[in-house]
Write a protein that holds these residues in place. Sequence first.
Motif, short mmCIF file in Angstrom:
data_model
loop_
_atom_site.label_atom_id
_atom_site.label_comp_id
_atom_site.label_asym_id
_atom_site.label_seq_id
_atom_site.Cartn_x
_atom_site.Cartn_y
_atom_site.Cartn_z
N LEU A 419 74.25 0.57 -1.98
CA LEU A 419 73.06 0.19 -1.22
C LEU A 419 72.77 1.20 -0.13
CD1 LEU A 419 73.55 -3.66 -0.92
CD2 LEU A 419 71.70 -2.45 -2.07
N ILE A 420 73.83 1.58 0.61
CA ILE A 420 73.63 2.51 1.72
C ILE A 420 73.11 3.85 1.21
CG2 ILE A 420 74.82 3.82 3.52
CD1 ILE A 420 76.74 1.40 3.71
N THR A 421 73.76 4.35 0.13
CA THR A 421 73.33 5.66 -0.35
C THR A 421 71.95 5.59 -0.99
OG1 THR A 421 74.66 5.25 -2.30
CG2 THR A 421 75.57 6.74 -0.68
N SER A 422 71.56 4.43 -1.55
CA SER A 422 70.20 4.42 -2.08
C SER A 422 69.18 4.39 -0.96
CB SER A 422 69.98 3.32 -3.11
OG SER A 422 70.50 2.12 -2.70
N VAL A 423 69.54 3.85 0.19
CA VAL A 423 68.63 3.95 1.33
C VAL A 423 68.47 5.41 1.74
CG1 VAL A 423 68.35 3.38 3.76
CG2 VAL A 423 69.10 1.64 2.17
N ILE A 424 69.60 6.14 1.76
CA ILE A 424 69.53 7.58 2.07
C ILE A 424 68.62 8.27 1.06
CG2 ILE A 424 70.85 9.71 2.26
CD1 ILE A 424 73.23 8.06 3.05
N SER A 425 68.79 7.89 -0.22
CA SER A 425 68.02 8.60 -1.25
C SER A 425 66.53 8.34 -1.09
CB SER A 425 68.50 8.18 -2.63
OG SER A 425 67.99 6.92 -2.97
N ILE A 426 66.19 7.12 -0.66
CA ILE A 426 64.76 6.82 -0.46
C ILE A 426 64.17 7.81 0.54
CG2 ILE A 426 63.16 5.12 0.49
CD1 ILE A 426 64.95 2.98 -0.70
N TYR A 427 64.95 8.18 1.55
CA TYR A 427 64.44 9.08 2.58
C TYR A 427 63.98 10.41 1.97
CZ TYR A 427 64.30 12.33 6.42
OH TYR A 427 63.90 13.30 7.28
N TYR A 428 64.86 11.03 1.13
CA TYR A 428 64.42 12.35 0.64
C TYR A 428 63.37 12.25 -0.44
CZ TYR A 428 68.24 11.95 -2.90
OH TYR A 428 69.08 11.55 -3.89
N TYR A 429 63.33 11.13 -1.18
CA TYR A 429 62.24 11.01 -2.14
C TYR A 429 60.91 10.82 -1.41
CZ TYR A 429 65.73 10.29 -5.84
OH TYR A 429 66.77 10.43 -6.72
N ILE A 430 60.93 9.98 -0.39
CA ILE A 430 59.70 9.70 0.36
C ILE A 430 59.20 10.96 1.05
CG2 ILE A 430 58.80 8.49 2.39
CD1 ILE A 430 59.19 6.27 0.78
N ARG A 431 60.14 11.83 1.48
CA ARG A 431 59.75 13.06 2.16
C ARG A 431 58.80 13.87 1.26
NH1 ARG A 431 63.09 18.10 3.40
NH2 ARG A 431 64.06 17.48 1.46
N VAL A 432 59.15 13.95 -0.02
CA VAL A 432 58.29 14.70 -0.95
C VAL A 432 56.94 14.01 -1.10
CG1 VAL A 432 58.08 15.59 -3.27
CG2 VAL A 432 60.30 15.52 -2.19
N VAL A 433 56.98 12.68 -1.26
CA VAL A 433 55.73 11.93 -1.44
C VAL A 433 54.83 12.10 -0.22
CG1 VAL A 433 54.77 9.65 -1.79
CG2 VAL A 433 56.87 10.28 -2.94
N LYS A 434 55.44 12.02 0.95
CA LYS A 434 54.68 12.15 2.19
C LYS A 434 54.05 13.54 2.26
CE LYS A 434 55.62 12.62 6.87
NZ LYS A 434 56.80 13.13 7.53
N MET A 435 54.83 14.54 1.91
CA MET A 435 54.35 15.92 1.91
C MET A 435 53.09 16.05 1.05
SD MET A 435 55.78 18.81 3.03
CE MET A 435 57.46 19.18 2.82
N MET A 436 53.09 15.38 -0.09
CA MET A 436 51.96 15.54 -1.01
C MET A 436 50.76 14.75 -0.54
SD MET A 436 53.56 15.46 -4.80
CE MET A 436 54.23 13.83 -4.66
N VAL A 437 50.98 13.55 0.01
CA VAL A 437 49.87 12.61 0.21
C VAL A 437 49.28 12.70 1.60
CG1 VAL A 437 49.24 10.19 0.17
CG2 VAL A 437 50.85 11.07 -1.51
#
Lengths: 530, 101
Positions: A419-437
Amino acid sequence: MDFANLVAQLNAGTILPEGIIIATLLLVLVGDLIVGRTSSRWTPYVAIAGLLAAVVALYFQWNNPNSISFLGGFNSDSLSVIFRVIIALSAALTILMSVRYVEQSGTSLAEFLVILLTATLGGMFMAGADELVMTYVSFETLGISSYLLTGYMKRDPRSNEAALKYLLIGASSSAIFLYGISLLYGLSGGETRLTAITANILANNVDQSIGLLIALVFVIAGIAFKIAAVPFHQWTPDVYEGSPTPVVAFLSVGSKSAGFALAIRLLVSAFPAVSEQWHFVLAALAILSMLLGNVVALAQTSMKRLLAYSSIGQAGFVMIGLVLGTEAGYASMIFYLLIYLFMNLGGFACIILFTLRTGTDEISEYSGLYQKDPLLTLCLSVCLLSLGGIPPLAGFFGKLYLFWAGWQAGAYWLVLLGLITSVISIYYYIRVVKMMVVKEPEEMSEAVKNYPAVNWNLPGMRPLQVGVVFALVTTSLAGILSNPLFTLANNAVLLTPMLQPTITTIQPAPNPATPGYADLESETKEAIEG
Amino acid sequence: MELQYFLLLAAALFCIGIYGLVTSRNAIRVLMSIELLLNAVNINLMAFSNYLDPSGIKGQVFTVFVITIAAAEAAVGLAIVLSIYRNRDTVDMEQFNLLKW
């Protein structure tokens, strides 16, 4: 000897799907030789048709009561069927996205397809290999063709370097794997069939010997290399960055699933005597993979390297299911791999599309993409968010099931860490999404400013478009309509006799005639309960 | 002759192979070390096959497969080394540093 008689004796019908793929491979190879370079107009579709025909043939193998073939060399039980479907589908999707990529790089498409089909073949045989020689040969078929695919852009020094690193690390890890296998052969007193090995090891009273532990460690090293688990992951980022992107897509899904299939079959059927030890080692590998994969991914600037580390982390999540050893554990693992197939290949398809149009895969170059190409942005965002596990996308349900199965089996620490590491993973995935949108038009990167007009009519673009849209639809819908997939994964485990003795603790052994079977069962019972 | 001697020989050869793998800078030498690893396995398989499985000789059959695959692997390995030599004019492992973070 009568040919039909021989086929019936060997039960050769179980490898019909592989036979179809071999026929397709030869058709592509010979067709290309005869027709020449113009063959690239039809070869990819022939290859995809062959792979889909193999999937259809696999459908008829489902729940085959007479699954052992080639004198015990190949086992086509439901578990192998589902893994073979995953591998064949991943190859088909990879071909869709590689047509344009290979053409644009100016290399021959038919050769690429032939090597890719060979790799698929190796992976599919590996998923059902029930004997040591078969395991090793299919392991190397997949391995050697992957090295060739990695170095396919032979004028690109980065591709060369990736291929060399992959080859050297891969060959040495397979040699280590082989050494473990040779010890297993010796300890069992000269048996190569996995089921016979277990029985003989128990009968020879070597089930607690140091030799068996060494064999186990060496075998795990080989498997962990294939599924890119920490600390056998060093090749992953380099190979992912250097090799052609469609190849990376195949390696991250097809090759990895084949590795998991091998892991289940080999560990469950050949190492029940040291079941506690291998569960412990795999739990450690899972923890390390989740932590290192997801944490190092935070610091990446290249999209392909980001996905490399993310795939290491994802392998860690899938390994939770393997470690549990329960029915739900195996089922959740298969379910997650099914979903991972679509979301990861979708992500790679988008990256390929972006690379084809701009020639770069730096994350910072994606900024402001939304204004220029909404479809690409939508698809990449959906796939990345799904990989991160955001509801209601497919990846969320996959993780939910995995963690639920873990919690049920009492693996609280693994689940919490997941659970903890998937929260970390959300951060770097969202970073890309944020960059694009989110970026304003003036913050657009150079690559996006010079973004060419979207033109789907270029040769080879249509298949890529189909791939992107298909991945988008399945990733967004597979979560809500996940019931069929869920049932499929559950049935695959229920219908596999191999997974039953370690799972059920009440039912009698299905085959009490095998010597040493009773010991084996009571021991696995202890291992599960204790 | 006892089985142990053969196993010790194989283990020693395997260790030499691993040592060569870790210390070599030349890509060809690394490939040669991998061949050593595979040959150590072959000795292991042959020994087990002779002592434990003289009627089935599955180990000898396995060895033939291993030799074949080792040849395929060496061919692919040399092809890759050749293509990297054409592009970079070196086969020194330390020089291959395009890919790192």
